[in-house]
Design a protein around this motif. Sequence first.
Motif, PDB file in Angstrom:
ATOM      1  N   LEU A 192      -2.907  32.463  36.983  1.00 47.22           N
ATOM      2  CA  LEU A 192      -1.855  32.882  36.055  1.00 47.22           C
ATOM      3  C   LEU A 192      -2.454  33.630  34.874  1.00 47.22           C
ATOM      4  O   LEU A 192      -1.825  34.537  34.316  1.00 47.22           O
ATOM      5  N   VAL A 193      -3.660  33.213  34.491  1.00 47.38           N
ATOM      6  CA  VAL A 193      -4.371  33.911  33.427  1.00 47.38           C
ATOM      7  C   VAL A 193      -5.630  34.521  34.048  1.00 47.38           C
ATOM      8  O   VAL A 193      -6.539  33.810  34.485  1.00 47.38           O
ATOM      9  N   ASP A 194      -5.664  35.842  34.089  1.00 47.71           N
ATOM     10  CA  ASP A 194      -6.780  36.522  34.761  1.00 47.71           C
ATOM     11  C   ASP A 194      -7.931  36.716  33.758  1.00 47.71           C
ATOM     12  O   ASP A 194      -8.146  37.798  33.208  1.00 47.71           O
ATOM     13  N   CYS A 195      -8.677  35.607  33.549  1.00 48.43           N
ATOM     14  CA  CYS A 195      -9.740  35.646  32.540  1.00 48.43           C
ATOM     15  C   CYS A 195     -11.139  35.659  33.161  1.00 48.43           C
ATOM     16  O   CYS A 195     -12.151  35.558  32.449  1.00 48.43           O
ATOM     17  N   GLY A 196     -11.219  35.721  34.479  1.00 46.20           N
ATOM     18  CA  GLY A 196     -12.506  35.827  35.146  1.00 46.20           C
ATOM     19  C   GLY A 196     -13.376  34.622  34.883  1.00 46.20           C
ATOM     20  O   GLY A 196     -12.939  33.477  35.018  1.00 46.20           O
ATOM     21  N   ASP A 197     -14.674  34.913  34.472  1.00 43.24           N
ATOM     22  CA  ASP A 197     -15.603  33.808  34.181  1.00 43.24           C
ATOM     23  C   ASP A 197     -15.631  33.451  32.694  1.00 43.24           C
ATOM     24  O   ASP A 197     -16.469  32.644  32.247  1.00 43.24           O
ATOM     25  N   ASN A 198     -14.749  34.064  31.893  1.00 40.99           N
ATOM     26  CA  ASN A 198     -14.764  33.835  30.442  1.00 40.99           C
ATOM     27  C   ASN A 198     -13.512  33.089  29.986  1.00 40.99           C
ATOM     28  O   ASN A 198     -12.913  33.407  28.945  1.00 40.99           O
ATOM     29  N   CYS A 199     -13.031  32.155  30.782  1.00 41.18           N
ATOM     30  CA  CYS A 199     -11.800  31.420  30.465  1.00 41.18           C
ATOM     31  C   CYS A 199     -12.113  30.269  29.516  1.00 41.18           C
ATOM     32  O   CYS A 199     -13.167  29.628  29.603  1.00 41.18           O
ATOM     33  N   SER A 200     -11.136  29.982  28.657  1.00 44.05           N
ATOM     34  CA  SER A 200     -11.224  28.789  27.827  1.00 44.05           C
ATOM     35  C   SER A 200     -10.782  27.591  28.655  1.00 44.05           C
ATOM     36  O   SER A 200     -10.240  27.728  29.766  1.00 44.05           O
ATOM     37  N   ASP A 201     -10.986  26.383  28.126  1.00 45.35           N
ATOM     38  CA  ASP A 201     -10.539  25.185  28.840  1.00 45.35           C
ATOM     39  C   ASP A 201      -9.018  25.210  29.074  1.00 45.35           C
ATOM     40  O   ASP A 201      -8.530  24.774  30.116  1.00 45.35           O
ATOM     41  N   VAL A 202      -8.303  25.720  28.070  1.00 49.89           N
ATOM     42  CA  VAL A 202      -6.837  25.806  28.222  1.00 49.89           C
ATOM     43  C   VAL A 202      -6.465  26.768  29.345  1.00 49.89           C
ATOM     44  O   VAL A 202      -5.595  26.488  30.166  1.00 49.89           O
ATOM     45  N   GLU A 203      -7.150  27.917  29.373  1.00 48.18           N
ATOM     46  CA  GLU A 203      -6.843  28.904  30.421  1.00 48.18           C
ATOM     47  C   GLU A 203      -7.208  28.362  31.795  1.00 48.18           C
ATOM     48  O   GLU A 203      -6.480  28.582  32.785  1.00 48.18           O
TER      49      GLU A 203
END
Length: 622
Positions: free
Chosen positions: A598-609
């Motif tokens: 749902l959130v396309d943040c790759g390898d840099n996602c936060s815990d929330v993402e």
Amino acid sequence: MKHVFVKILLCLIPILGISQSIEKANALFRIKAYAEAIEIYKDLPPTKESLLNLGDCYYYNLDVKNASKIYETLYSLHKDDSLPNDFYFRYADALKGVKQYYKSDVIATTYLDAPTNTGELRDLLNTVVPFNYNVNVLKTFNRTVSFGAHVYNGDLIFASPSSSGGKTYKWNAQPYLDLYKGRLTDDNELDSIIPYSNSLNTKTHESSVAISHNGQTIYFSRTDPDRHRINGELVATVKLYKASRVDGDWDDVGMLPFSSDFYSVQHPVLNADESRLYFASDMPESLGSFDIFYVDILADGSFGEPINLGPKINTEHREQYPYIDEEQTLYFSSNGHIGFGGLDIYLSKLDKGTYLSPLNLGEPLNSPRDDFGYAKGRTSDEGFISSNRSGVDQLYRFEKEEKEREYVIQGLVVDKNSQAILPDTQVTLYDEDGSILATVTSDEFGRYQLPTTPNNSYNLEAYKPLYIPSFESFDTNDSGDITFDIELVIESYDDAEDIVIEKEDGYTYIELENIYFDLDRWEIKPDAARTLDVLVELLNKYPRMEIELGAHTDSRATPSYNLALSQKRADAAMNYILSKGIGLGRISAKGYGETQPLVDCGDNCSDVEYSINRRCEFIITK
């Protein structure tokens, strides 16, 4: 002064004479001596009252030609002068009697709140009446006036004016009625006509017989020889009598207990098993002038309380001359249902103990005049009616042939909330036992059509993916309808349930709390079970609903590992739902791994993402 007095007296004499004539005519009218009253009224000044009473005298004596002329004069002079509703009813009826259908329809539509189109009625009945009728007058030789046929043991029993002399009936200046019988020939004649029974015929009216199958009991109508005051008028009521066969003749004649000095009871007929006696009456329980009633005949020969057949059969006007065939079909005559003028003959089928809305049997069985006294003949394809279509009451024989008719149920499928039409909806027809009879898909305009048969009970189901199926129950009757229109209304899941949402991606989701699993595990924890129980409840509420359970992971492992883990979690959730009794075919499970974040943040996602991407989704597929 003397000359002046004489002149005044000479002027008053004609006025006094007119006044006396009015009083005499009105007195005759009140006692229903219509034939004698006519001779006075027609020479009186054309006041509102005299014209109304003169027209009614003609109308009640079946002279619709003169009645319609007098009513036309009254209407043209006084239509803005508060004429009573029953005048407009008789005026419209008399116009039909002289085949002025358009004018009659205008009067009925304008003044009686009864939109009427006789031409459309004729066209409809030509299509929907179940039989073709061939109707011919029955030759009765010296019995010109005759009506009320009852066939028993090869004889036809009927009513006709007495040939034994005696006083005449003031209503129509004709002799009183007696019962006669004749032998039916193969040439549509009634031969060897003689008085039916000296034990039954009296100096008053006798008519309308019903005889038991074994020939030991007869019921008949007889007018009371005495008059009784009803609403200020002296009236002779009609009563029902019963007699028993003794030594080849009728004896033990007695009045039935529900007859009365203060209302009429007439036109008896037995049902097939002789457990009920049907009749017409204007007793206080009547809805109109005359209604159709029945009483149960009890095991000891006594009678139950009269039961009114209710507003589907009875109207505020006249319903008379009932007849019940072997299948409990009711035939009767009425001038209260839409027809062709005067009394018309109607048919009503019995369904689950209730008579359905009646069907006018159309032309030529019915005419612009009174048609009544339907009775079965010697075979199922032969019968008799009475009619004054020729100007006097006569017996007619008919032969009938069944028509081929196609019944259909049709309508639209629409969305309950938006009212949008719904094409491609599956519509299924079930019989009353739940068996599928036919299935169609609504067309591009939301329309459907399915074949049915008369006098049956059906259920309809409308089903479309992502909608709650709807059911409608209906009965087909034989009351003139061959096309039944039923609009089917269905509601989408997302309109019906707050937790169901259609999203921009075109899919319909069930929005539930997220399901959490332990690290690298797929067992269903108690919190997850409570969430899945909500889904089970929804699936039980909507038995046709089908869902796809999709499990998703975040990207903190290899793609192959995440795909396998998500499938195990999806399978675990599905198995929990199946364990609650949901059918295997209603739910599918698919693991998507990390492929649909749902959130396309790759390898840099936060815990929330990462937590947003770790989820279970429930998509309604049907």
